[in-house]
Design an enzyme around this catalytic site. Structure first.
Site, PDB file in Angstrom:
ATOM      1  N   ARG A 321       0.715  -1.055   0.090  1.00 22.62           N
ATOM      2  CA  ARG A 321       0.019   0.103   0.025  1.00 22.62           C
ATOM      3  C   ARG A 321       0.846   1.367   0.280  1.00 22.62           C
ATOM      4  NH1 ARG A 321      -2.836  -3.700   3.162  1.00 22.62           N
ATOM      5  NH2 ARG A 321      -4.645  -4.248   2.411  1.00 22.62           N
ATOM      6  N   LYS A 343       2.543  10.960 -12.237  1.00 26.25           N
ATOM      7  CA  LYS A 343       1.609  10.010 -12.860  1.00 26.25           C
ATOM      8  C   LYS A 343       2.502   8.636 -12.993  1.00 26.25           C
ATOM      9  CE  LYS A 343      -1.523  12.855 -15.551  1.00 26.25           C
ATOM     10  NZ  LYS A 343      -1.605  13.040 -16.861  1.00 26.25           N
ATOM     11  N   GLU A 385       8.542  16.553 -26.035  1.00 26.36           N
ATOM     12  CA  GLU A 385       8.040  17.034 -24.862  1.00 26.36           C
ATOM     13  C   GLU A 385       8.536  18.409 -24.359  1.00 26.36           C
ATOM     14  OE1 GLU A 385       5.475  15.803 -23.267  1.00 26.36           O
ATOM     15  OE2 GLU A 385       5.310  13.652 -23.797  1.00 26.36           O
ATOM     16  N   LYS A 427       6.504  22.162 -15.824  1.00 28.83           N
ATOM     17  CA  LYS A 427       5.521  20.871 -15.238  1.00 28.83           C
ATOM     18  C   LYS A 427       5.467  21.006 -13.815  1.00 28.83           C
ATOM     19  CE  LYS A 427       4.477  16.304 -15.752  1.00 28.83           C
ATOM     20  NZ  LYS A 427       4.873  15.023 -16.386  1.00 28.83           N
ATOM     21  N   GLU A 437      -4.882  16.270 -11.739  1.00 32.93           N
ATOM     22  CA  GLU A 437      -5.356  16.580 -13.089  1.00 32.93           C
ATOM     23  C   GLU A 437      -6.952  17.043 -13.083  1.00 32.93           C
ATOM     24  OE1 GLU A 437      -5.405  14.192 -17.242  1.00 32.93           O
ATOM     25  OE2 GLU A 437      -3.512  14.711 -16.612  1.00 32.93           O
ATOM     26  N   ARG A 441      -3.910  20.612 -15.201  1.00 28.72           N
ATOM     27  CA  ARG A 441      -3.024  19.715 -15.483  1.00 28.72           C
ATOM     28  C   ARG A 441      -3.236  19.108 -16.973  1.00 28.72           C
ATOM     29  NH1 ARG A 441       0.189  15.578 -11.774  1.00 28.72           N
ATOM     30  NH2 ARG A 441       1.690  14.677 -13.374  1.00 28.72           N
ATOM     31  N   ASN A 445      -1.295  17.624 -21.886  1.00 26.90           N
ATOM     32  CA  ASN A 445      -1.443  16.688 -22.912  1.00 26.90           C
ATOM     33  C   ASN A 445      -1.556  17.197 -24.303  1.00 26.90           C
ATOM     34  OD1 ASN A 445      -1.822  14.195 -21.200  1.00 26.90           O
ATOM     35  ND2 ASN A 445      -3.547  15.071 -20.310  1.00 26.90           N
ATOM     36  N   HIS A 448      -1.264  14.888 -27.064  1.00 20.51           N
ATOM     37  CA  HIS A 448      -1.464  13.470 -26.811  1.00 20.51           C
ATOM     38  C   HIS A 448      -2.810  12.828 -27.146  1.00 20.51           C
ATOM     39  CE1 HIS A 448       1.996  14.767 -24.194  1.00 20.51           C
ATOM     40  NE2 HIS A 448       1.883  13.388 -23.716  1.00 20.51           N
ATOM     41  N   HIS A 452      -1.501   9.446 -28.697  1.00 23.29           N
ATOM     42  CA  HIS A 452      -2.131   8.202 -27.929  1.00 23.29           C
ATOM     43  C   HIS A 452      -2.906   7.393 -29.222  1.00 23.29           C
ATOM     44  CE1 HIS A 452      -1.975   9.704 -23.718  1.00 23.29           C
ATOM     45  NE2 HIS A 452      -0.580   9.594 -24.149  1.00 23.29           N
ATOM     46  N   HIS A 465       6.538   6.940 -27.933  1.00 21.63           N
ATOM     47  CA  HIS A 465       5.679   8.107 -27.378  1.00 21.63           C
ATOM     48  C   HIS A 465       5.981   9.451 -27.952  1.00 21.63           C
ATOM     49  CE1 HIS A 465       3.017   9.953 -24.890  1.00 21.63           C
ATOM     50  NE2 HIS A 465       4.031  10.526 -24.263  1.00 21.63           N
TER      51      HIS A 465
END
Length: 561
Positions: A321, A343, A385, A427, A437, A441, A445, A448, A452, A465
């Site tokens: 955890r 993330k 990026e 960032k 997000e 935030r 993207n 993206h 994606h 990517h």
């Protein structure tokens, strides 16, 4: 450390408190320029302001700082506006190590709200005044500073230790590099390619998230300094997660320095590739951790690119955890983006990054020396990026990338260090304002949604990517143009920069229905509508929807035939 240290920053940033503690630790004399002015005049700063006016006060202040900065081995805390005087900036920059202590507006207001000795804050709206002062002065602070320390944490000893660590890395004043203002501000700036990138220099940033705050250290050959990593590992057990490409290059070095520090090290080597960012790889990490009886005080170290970082972070968030982890990103893409912000996750056949957790690392250690072993294609993927950060938030930074793209492609250490620093600053500021997000935030993207779709449509690993994001940014710019948000010149600039970085500029033909189907599976979407991050204008983000007929026009115009 020999030599004088000069502290600059806004009022309430902690210059006096931290300066006293730092001077005591270094056995140096502490001087506060404001206190010195009051002692010499026999009156308070507010009274001097009222009688003489600010312009006369600044001249008096400059004379005293010129005298004090010439003293040997002092820690000098300067007034918040001292750097407005050109002579003061020259004296500080040339006579010692300048540290910019930076705090958020909310933190400064909390510290100065009841202080009547701040004449510039005696207004009806002190917040607005502070924001104005920050915009005005931040470029000057950056101009003179050899490094920046975030003072959001109230623990003075922690901050002093952070400063001492940076002073050890930079025993001599570093050639300063002017930089733009904060990530939400757009001030013009310049960059000198003569910035020192020697192994002894490093850049320190802080991701401010309260109790989950953590440092980012950027520099050349940082993996040769074991203390930079071991200071963030408090237990006896360490598990290093890497892949079969990065492992042969750096695993033995990192394992050896940890063992030399008395740590018990477990090594986990996974296959390389985006296609390995899946449930099976996550289970492999858990299998080893359980077999080795790793406890909840075990620290995971992510040694690799974005895939390794995301997998290791998700494993750390889930194992028992939650156990601590440290990011040691070895690709440009991971150094400027994926290692920062917390993330973590894995891919699913129906969608990229749809399963994961927000879980912050203990620290990020970005060694630019690792970028010299990257294949050109991987370097280009990281530049996507870098370009993204300029395109969505900081137009002057975009200008700088255009002017320095050749140096970046050629792996110039100074240019790379600056690009990583500025991208991480941007960032980190976005993450500070919107960690999970909830809104802002999502602007990270940009490109993206299209990217994606390319990755998923072709099969993970066919395009890197960053390659997909680079092409996706061009498609997003095309959509921005068709919706009237930017002009043709802005789209042309972005397209030319993506091409100069070595990235693909035309998308694969997946078929219109497949494109729409893939873009429907996106974390940003709500109510079945596709959300796009667009630009209005270049350097300013916009989250919006687009009519399907215009979206299809963009797809048709941007696919390779």
């Amino acid at each position: 450390m020999s030599g004088s240290i000069f502290l600059v920053g806004l009022m309430g940033a902690g210059k006096t408190t931290i300066g006293r503690a730092l001077a005591k630790k270094l056995n140096k004399r502490f001087i506060d320029s404001d206190h010195e002015i009051e002692a010499r005049t026999g009156t308070t700063i507010p009274v001097i302001f009222e009688i003489e006016g600010e312009e006369s006060f600044r001249k008096r202040e400059a004379e005293i700082i010129r005298e004090l900065s010439a003293l040997p081995d002092v820690v000098l805390a300067t007034g918040g506006g001292a750097i407005l005087h050109p002579e003061t900036r020259t004296c500080l920059k040339n006579r010692g190590t300048v540290i910019y202590l930076r705090a958020g507006i909310n933190q400064i207001l909390q510290r100065t709200g009841r202080d009547k000795n701040r004449p510039l804050l005696q207004t009806a709206d002190p917040r607005r005044k502070l924001e104005e002062l920050s915009r005005q002065r931040d470029p000057y602070y950056r101009e003179v500073a050899h490094f920046i320390v975030e003072t959001g944490r109230p623990n003075v000893q922690f901050l002093v230790q952070a400063i001492l660590s940076q002073l050890e890395l930079a025993p001599n004043p570093i050639t300063a590099t002017p930089a733009p203002a904060s990530a939400m501000t757009q001030s013009h700036f310049s960059f000198e390619s003569t910035m020192n990138a020697a192994p002894s220099s490093a850049i320190a940033l802080q991701v401010e998230l309260g109790e989950r705050s953590y440092p980012i250290t950027i520099g050349h050959q940082l993996l040769d300094n074991p203390e930079l990593l071991t200071r963030h590992i408090h237990g006896k057990r360490v598990a290093i997660v890497t892949n079969d490409i990065v492992g042969p290059l750096y695993l033995e070095r990192v394992s050896s320095l940890l063992r030399a520090a008395g740590k018990q090290v477990t090594e986990i080597v996974l296959p390389d590739g985006e296609g390995e960012k899946n449930w099976a790889s996550l289970m492999k990490i858990f299998d080893v951790l359980l077999a080795e009886q790793c406890d909840r005080k075990t620290t995971l170290v992510a040694l690799g690119g974005g895939v390794i970082g995301d997998l290791t972070g998700f494993a750390a968030a889930s194992y028992m955890r939650g156990v601590p982890f440290v990011q040691v990103p070895t690709t440009l893409l991971s150094q400027v983006d994926s290692s920062v912000g917390g993330k973590t996750g894995i891919n699913h056949p129906l969608g990229k990054n749809m399963i994961g957790a927000f879980y912050q690392p203990q620290a990020v250690l970005a060694d630019t020396a690792t970028l010299h072993t990257l294949p050109p294609r991987e370097l280009a993927a990281g530049l996507a990026e870098v370009i993204k950060h300029g395109a969505i938030i900081d137009a002057p930074y975009f200008d700088w990338i255009e002017a320095n793209i050749e140096q970046l492609v050629a792996r110039d250490n100074a240019a790379l260090a600056y690009a990583i620093k500025r991208s991480c600053e941007i960032k980190a500021e976005v993450v500070r304002q919107d960690e999970r997000e909830g809104g802002l935030r999502a602007i990270l993207n940009f490109g993206h949604t299209f990217g994606h779709a390319i990755e998923n449509g072709l099969g993970y690993g066919q395009w890197l990517h960053g390659e997909a994001v680079g092409c996706g940014m061009i498609m997003a710019a095309d959509l921005s143009l068709r919706l009237g948000f930017i002009d043709a010149a802005a789209k042309a600039r972005l397209s030319a920069l993506v091409k100069a970085a070595g990235l693909p500029t035309m998308a694969p033909d997946l078929g219109q229905e497949r494109w729409l189907e893939l873009m429907q599976v996106d974390k940003k979407n709500e109510g079945g509508e596709i959300k796009f991050i667009l630009i209005k204008p270049l350097g300013t983000p916009l989250i919006t929807h687009a009519p399907q007929e215009i979206l299809l026009q963009t797809i048709a115009a941007c696919i390779e035939r």
